[in-house]
Every structure is written in C-alpha cells, then in structure tokens.
Design a protein around this motif. Structure first.
Motif, PDB file in Angstrom:
ATOM      1  N   ARG A 402       0.826  -1.198   0.000  1.00  0.00           N
ATOM      2  CA  ARG A 402       0.000   0.000   0.000  1.00  0.00           C
ATOM      3  C   ARG A 402       0.863   1.252   0.000  1.00  0.00           C
ATOM      4  O   ARG A 402       0.551   2.235  -0.687  1.00  0.00           O
ATOM      5  CB  ARG A 402      -0.951  -0.008   1.222  1.00  0.00           C
ATOM      6  N   LYS A 407      -0.631   4.712  -0.828  1.00  0.00           N
ATOM      7  CA  LYS A 407      -1.782   4.653   0.073  1.00  0.00           C
ATOM      8  C   LYS A 407      -1.306   4.573   1.521  1.00  0.00           C
ATOM      9  O   LYS A 407      -0.128   4.332   1.792  1.00  0.00           O
ATOM     10  CB  LYS A 407      -2.647   3.423  -0.241  1.00  0.00           C
ATOM     11  N   GLY A 411      -5.930  -0.496   5.217  1.00  0.00           N
ATOM     12  CA  GLY A 411      -6.976  -0.566   4.214  1.00  0.00           C
ATOM     13  C   GLY A 411      -8.351  -0.461   4.854  1.00  0.00           C
ATOM     14  O   GLY A 411      -8.516  -0.727   6.046  1.00  0.00           O
ATOM     15  N   THR A 412      -9.327  -0.075   4.081  1.00  0.00           N
ATOM     16  CA  THR A 412     -10.695   0.088   4.585  1.00  0.00           C
ATOM     17  C   THR A 412     -11.629  -0.903   3.912  1.00  0.00           C
ATOM     18  O   THR A 412     -11.671  -0.999   2.682  1.00  0.00           O
ATOM     19  CB  THR A 412     -11.210   1.512   4.325  1.00  0.00           C
ATOM     20  N   SER A 429     -17.360  -3.347   0.028  1.00  0.00           N
ATOM     21  CA  SER A 429     -16.380  -2.612  -0.773  1.00  0.00           C
ATOM     22  C   SER A 429     -15.051  -2.500  -0.037  1.00  0.00           C
ATOM     23  O   SER A 429     -14.997  -2.548   1.194  1.00  0.00           O
ATOM     24  CB  SER A 429     -16.905  -1.214  -1.116  1.00  0.00           C
ATOM     25  N   ASP A 430     -13.989  -2.363  -0.794  1.00  0.00           N
ATOM     26  CA  ASP A 430     -12.657  -2.178  -0.225  1.00  0.00           C
ATOM     27  C   ASP A 430     -11.881  -1.179  -1.078  1.00  0.00           C
ATOM     28  O   ASP A 430     -12.240  -0.916  -2.224  1.00  0.00           O
ATOM     29  CB  ASP A 430     -11.910  -3.514  -0.147  1.00  0.00           C
ATOM     30  N   ASP A 431     -10.831  -0.610  -0.491  1.00  0.00           N
ATOM     31  CA  ASP A 431      -9.989   0.331  -1.226  1.00  0.00           C
ATOM     32  C   ASP A 431      -8.649  -0.310  -1.589  1.00  0.00           C
ATOM     33  O   ASP A 431      -7.600   0.321  -1.522  1.00  0.00           O
ATOM     34  CB  ASP A 431      -9.769   1.611  -0.421  1.00  0.00           C
ATOM     35  N   ASN A 508      -7.863   1.010  -7.082  1.00  0.00           N
ATOM     36  CA  ASN A 508      -8.752   1.723  -6.160  1.00  0.00           C
ATOM     37  C   ASN A 508      -9.733   0.822  -5.424  1.00  0.00           C
ATOM     38  O   ASN A 508     -10.475   1.298  -4.567  1.00  0.00           O
ATOM     39  CB  ASN A 508      -9.536   2.807  -6.905  1.00  0.00           C
ATOM     40  N   GLY A 509      -9.785  -0.449  -5.775  1.00  0.00           N
ATOM     41  CA  GLY A 509     -10.628  -1.367  -5.032  1.00  0.00           C
ATOM     42  C   GLY A 509     -11.822  -1.885  -5.809  1.00  0.00           C
ATOM     43  O   GLY A 509     -11.983  -1.608  -7.002  1.00  0.00           O
TER      44      GLY A 509
END
Length: 661
Positions: A402, A407, A411-412, A429-431, A508-509
C-alpha cells in the motif's frame, strides 16, 4: 426444579446468553482498539449472568468454566491486573469455547471437551493457579466423592438479595443424604437481633456419590454472599489415580474463529424473534379497526341493498381493503429485523484474518439499522462471509504494498446496507488493488473457459470470477485457493431471489453489490399466461419484455434458439416446453419474449402474454407436494386458482444442463 421444569426455560437462557457472548466479544474487540475501562465492567456483567444462569438452568460444567473467566475479569476490573493483548485473546477464545458449549447443549451432547479443559487450565494459569499435569489429574480424581463436608455461612445481607439459605440446603438434600449442624457462634443477643439478616451458619455432611460441580452449582448464585468451603471426606472407591501425563498444550488460537462463528450462526435458524412493543400496539390497533369494519359490513347481511346503502357498502369494502393491506404490512414488519445482527459478526472475523495475513484493516459499518425479513437475514450471512474473506485476502494489500502504491498502511473494508425501492442492497467494498484483469484472463484461458479476452469488457472479465471452481490464488491455503466461494455466493443469492454485481477499478478497489427482496413471504411479480396455465415471474428478475418477429430468433445446433437483444445473443426458454403446458402459443410472432436475469445470465422466456402485475403470497411447493425444478413456490390467484412461481435461476441452470447434454 425438575429437569422437565428446567427444559422450558433453557432455550430462552441459551438465546439470551448468546446475546451476552456477542456483547462480550464486541466489548473485547473495542478494548483491543483502546476502549475505556467501562467495557471491562460490561464484559464482567455478561460473564456473571451466564455463569449464574448456567448453574440455575442445569449446566454446572458451563458455570464452573465461566467462573474461571469471571475471576480473571474480576482482577482486571479491580485494578489488580492490567488488560493486555494476551488476556484479550484468551478471553476471545473463551467466548468461542462457550459458544461451542451452547451448541452442544442444544444438541444434547456433553458440554466439556478437550478444548474446554485445556482452556480452563489456561485461565487458571493466567490467575497464577496453573497446576502441573499430575496435580491436575489428582484434582480431577476428587471431583467426585462418596461423602463431602460443606461449611456454609451466609453473609448478613443474603436475605435482602432474595436468596434463601434453607432453599439451598433443600437443593443439597436432592443430591444425597444430609446431616446438618447449625453454628450459632455469631448469633447476637436477642435485643440486638436483626430479623432481616443472617446470623447463623451450617456444617453439612453430604453422603452419596456426588460430583463437586453439582455442589458448587447449588451455590453459584450466592457465592459472593457467603463463605463457602467444600472438602471431600471420602473419595469414591472406583476412582483410581492415573499416572502423570504431559500437560495438555494450550489450545491454539483459531485465526479465523470469527469466520467460523459467522458461518455457524448463519446456518442455524433462530426459533424466536424479538418484537418492539410499538409494533405489537400497531397490530392490535389494526385488528380493532378490522373488527369495526366487520361490524359495519355485518349490517348488510339482511335486507335489500338500495342505492344509498350501496354507497356505504362500497365505503366499507374500501376500508376493509385498506385495513387488510395495512395489517399485511404490519405483520410483515414483525418479521423485519435490523441487519446489525449480521454485520456485528464481522469485526472479530476481520480482526482474525487481517492478523493472520499481516494486513491492517479498518472495518466500517453503514446502515446497520436497515431492516429486512428474518428469513433473508438468516441466509444472507454465508454469502457475506465469502465476500468479506475475499476482500481481505485478495483485495486489500499488505502495508508495504500500500505504501508503494501511495496509500496509507491501513486498508478500509466497508459493509453498507440500504433500501432501494422494494429491495435491500448490501455493498461489500474495499480500497484495495481491485481485480487483476490479466490474472483472471490467464486463469480463464488455462481452464478453457475462454479462448481469448479480445473484445471482452472489464465487466465481462469480472464476471469470470463467478465461474465454479475459479480461483487466481497461486497457493491453496485455509483462506483461499480451492475455487470455492464466488460461485457459491451467486448461487446462494440467486436462491433468495437476488442478484450479485461487481464493480472494480484497478488500484482503487472493488465493490460487490447484493440486491435482495425485503421478504420471501410476499413477492411482486408479473402474471404470465402459458396455454391454460398461469405463472408468476418475479419482478426483480425481469429486465424487459419485447415483441419479436419470427426471423429474429435463430435456431442453433442441438435444438436451441437464440435472439439478439441489445448487442448480445440470448438463449430462448419456451415455458410451455419447460413445464409441458398444453394449448400454448408456439409461433414467435404471436407470443411475447420476457428478458429475465438469473444466476448471472440473461435469457428470454417465451410466453403467450402478460396479464398484469400482482403481489403473490408465496406458498411452499416442497412442503405441500415435492420439489419441482424451475419452480420456487406457488400462490393462489384472486379466482382461487393456483399459479406456480417461476424460479429464474433454476430455469437458467436447467437450460445450461440441456446445452451440456
């Protein structure tokens, strides 16, 4: 209380205790992230309630096990011991072990197992009471004796808490023969006697082959309100001391215990539901309105109906229709539960998997109070487990990767629920890095799914991950690589009458979107005519209906048919062929093509025509007849006839099997 008497309360106790375990787990996770000390009191209270309830409702092994955890928590809350990661991990495993005990209790199996015994010893060791294997064996050997000496002295305030010492002695009498000797050494003078306080104690000799756990179970509710000593007088003759054995190794922490719990809980359907008093009051009010309307309509049983009374009758029937609709919505609302009960299972799972993979993951929950039907709620968890595991394992990167991508280290992962029209939409969802198009294409070519990716859009490539057995993982682990996951997600969601869509941006996920009906009890559908039969096509599955010319449909090798729809060729399923209907229209020009989507594919259903839209109350065909391929249930139409509800995903799978044959 007799076993028969306890049984009626045990299920309620188990359900409430499982909620207590959820509270313990969420509070422990909050502590792990730096929560305040009040959480320790919350955890202690939950453990104390479970321990006392277990003793009361006939689970002494569970009570004594929970007592070990409660003792450790008591030291933490009193400031004698600082909370740290190792204690949190030990207590989380204790929560998992208790869930296993409750599962065995519901199945009628013995509560204790090797894991529980090992964990009990770890809890004792954490308290500085760890014992070597030989001593542990010796302690087990005197867990049952044929005579016990019990010294029981209540504290002065025991009666004020509602506990009765004589009741405890009567419970002991149910275990064996008693000889009770009162102790008056602390009895005050008569003038100083306080009748609401206990002033005497007892020395009790209990004779009979009784387990220590059965005795401690009698006093579990009052152990903080008395001085208690239990000593074995005579060890049971049949018990023979075993030679020393190596100490049991501590139970290894389960890195994915949260996932195991999520899958276990989603597969088990609850037999009860909690309903707010507001919903009950609303239901009672509606029933009252129906009674009033019925009384008004009863006046039309006798006598002629003139024009003036006809207007009143029409008004009454309109009220009846309105109240019936409101009653339906109110009853359905009773089954509507917040999705938080599913979302709250994932913080533990995310913590365990991210620690195992060396990733830093922040979990965000949005829309936890979004409500959906209890049946859907119980079945949505398993697909979400797969999606969450997939997002952490495949989507989110390790901190170093990351940082290299510009980044943050963490992570989210976001779980979001919302209502859209008559559906509920759940997004995972994830990034992270997004889908790797090249890796997916290479694996699809290797497996012979496609010959080339030329001309394939990113969305078409993304759909490949839903193929059975598809996985891009290079190494098979306990988290991924077996190719079992995404196809199961789509199949399970399709069985619920829903769809799964994916949207991914490289770097971007990804976002996985599950769209489901709010309830499975009532569906919106279009009534289709096929010969003399009527079928209900779920509205959520319908894309469009079109009128085609005969030349628009092409026959292919093997007897199949295709037609062109918005730039792609779709297979045709003639419902009169699928269900052997007589008197149906066969020529394309005279019928109607309904484009539907199910199991990730679009097909055209050829029917005679569409009659109209209606809400269908779903009746189980399997419960009343047998399972029929391509049919998900049945409903009763306004004229009293029965219409079958089309299972779009099942029809698509039937079409696939016919093509393969």
């Amino acid at each position: 209380m007799s076993k028969a008497g306890l049984a009626q309360f045990q299920q309620v106790f188990i359900e409430e205790s499982l909620e207590g375990l959820d509270t313990m787990e969420s509070s422990l996770l909050a502590l792990d992230e730096g929560g305040d000390g009040e959480l320790v009191h919350t955890i202690f209270r939950a453990a104390h309630s479970i321990k006392g309830g277990a003793a009361t409702f006939g689970f002494p092994e569970m009570s004594s096990f929970t007592h070990e955890a409660e003792s450790l928590l008591d030291e933490v809350r009193s400031g004698k011991r600082a909370i740290d990661g190792s204690i949190i991990e030990l207590l989380l495993r204790t929560v998992d072990c208790l869930r296993g005990m409750f599962a065995r209790a519901q199945a009628g199996e013995p509560l204790n197992d090797a894991v529980a015994e090992g964990l009990r010893n770890e809890l004792a060791a954490a308290m500085g009471r760890g014992v070597p294997a030989a001593a542990l064996q010796a302690r087990r050997d005197v867990d049952q004796a044929d005579a016990w000496i019990i010294r029981f002295r209540p504290h002065a305030g025991m009666l004020a808490s509602g506990n009765e010492p004589l009741r405890l002695i009567r419970e002991l009498a149910g275990l064996g023969k008693l000889q009770v000797t009162p102790e008056f050494d602390k009895l005050p003078a008569f003038a100083a006697l306080e009748p609401t306080e206990c002033h005497i104690g007892w020395t009790i000799e209990l004779t009979g082959p009784v387990k220590r756990a059965d005795i401690t179970g009698v006093f579990d509710w009052v152990e903080d309100e008395c001085d208690l000593a239990i000593e074995a007088k005579h060890v049971v003759a049949e018990v023979v001391a075993a030679p020393s054995a190596p100490a049991a190794a501590p139970a290894a922490p389960v890195a994915d215990a949260g996932a195991a719990r999520a899958q276990r809980e989603t597969s088990a359907e609850s037999s009860s539901v909690r309903v707010s008093i507001d919903k009950i009051d609303g239901l009672i009010n509606l029933v009252g309105e129906l009674v009033i309307t019925q009384s008004m309509l009863d006046t039309f049983r006798e006598g002629d109906i003139d024009a003036a009374r006809l207007a009143v009758l029409e008004q009454g029937l309109a009220q009846l229709a309105r109240h019936t609709r409101e009653l339906q919505e109110s009853v359905m609302g009773i089954r509507m539960l917040p999705i938080a009960s599913v979302f709250n299972r994932f913080p533990r799972m995310v913590r365990d998997i991210s620690q195992k993979l060396g990733k830093q993951v922040k979990l965000e929950l949005i829309g936890e109070q979004t409500e959906l039907d209890k049946t859907v709620l119980e079945k949505i968890g398993d697909p979400m487990v797969h999606l969450v595991r997939n997002a952490i394992d495949h989507g989110l990167e390790t901190p170093d990767k990351r940082r290299a991508a510009g980044k943050g280290d963490t992570g989210t992962l976001t779980l979001k629920a919302s209502h859209r029209g008559g559906n509920i939409v759940v997004e995972v969802s994830d990034d992270g890095a997004g889908l790797n198009r090249d890796a997916i294409v290479a694996k699809a070519i290797q497996r012979g799914i496609i010959s080339s990716s030329e001309g394939m859009s990113d969305d078409a490539v993304a759909e490949l991950i839903f193929q059975p057995g598809f996985s891009t993982a290079a190494v098979t682990t306990d988290l991924s690589g077996r190719g079992v996951g995404m196809d199961v997600v789509r199949r399970n969601v399709s069985d619920l009458g829903g769809t799964v869509a994916i949207r991914s941006t490289p770097g971007n996920g990804s976002v996985f979107t599950i769209t489901l009906p709010l309830t499975l009890a009532i569906i919106d559908g279009l009534t289709a005519a096929v010969g003399e039969e009527r079928y209900i096509v779920p509205l959520v599955s319908i894309v469009e209906s079109v009128q085609l010319k005969a030349e628009a449909v092409r026959s292919v090798v093997g007897g199949g048919e295709l037609f062109r729809f918005r730039g792609e060729y779709l297979p045709v399923i003639r419902l009169h062929d699928a269900f052997a209907c007589e008197g149906a229209i066969h020529t394309i020009d005279d019928g109607l093509m309904v484009v539907v989507e199910g199991d990730g594919s679009r097909v055209g259903l050829f029917v005679d025509g569409l009659i109209g839209q209606q809400q269908a109350v779903v009746k189980s065909l399997e419960a009343n007849y047998r399972r029929v391929q391509g049919v998900s249930g049945a409903t009763i139409l306004a004229d009293g006839s029965v219409a079958l509800i089309v299972d779009i995903a099942g029809l698509v799978r039937m079409q696939g099997r016919r093509k393969a044959a």
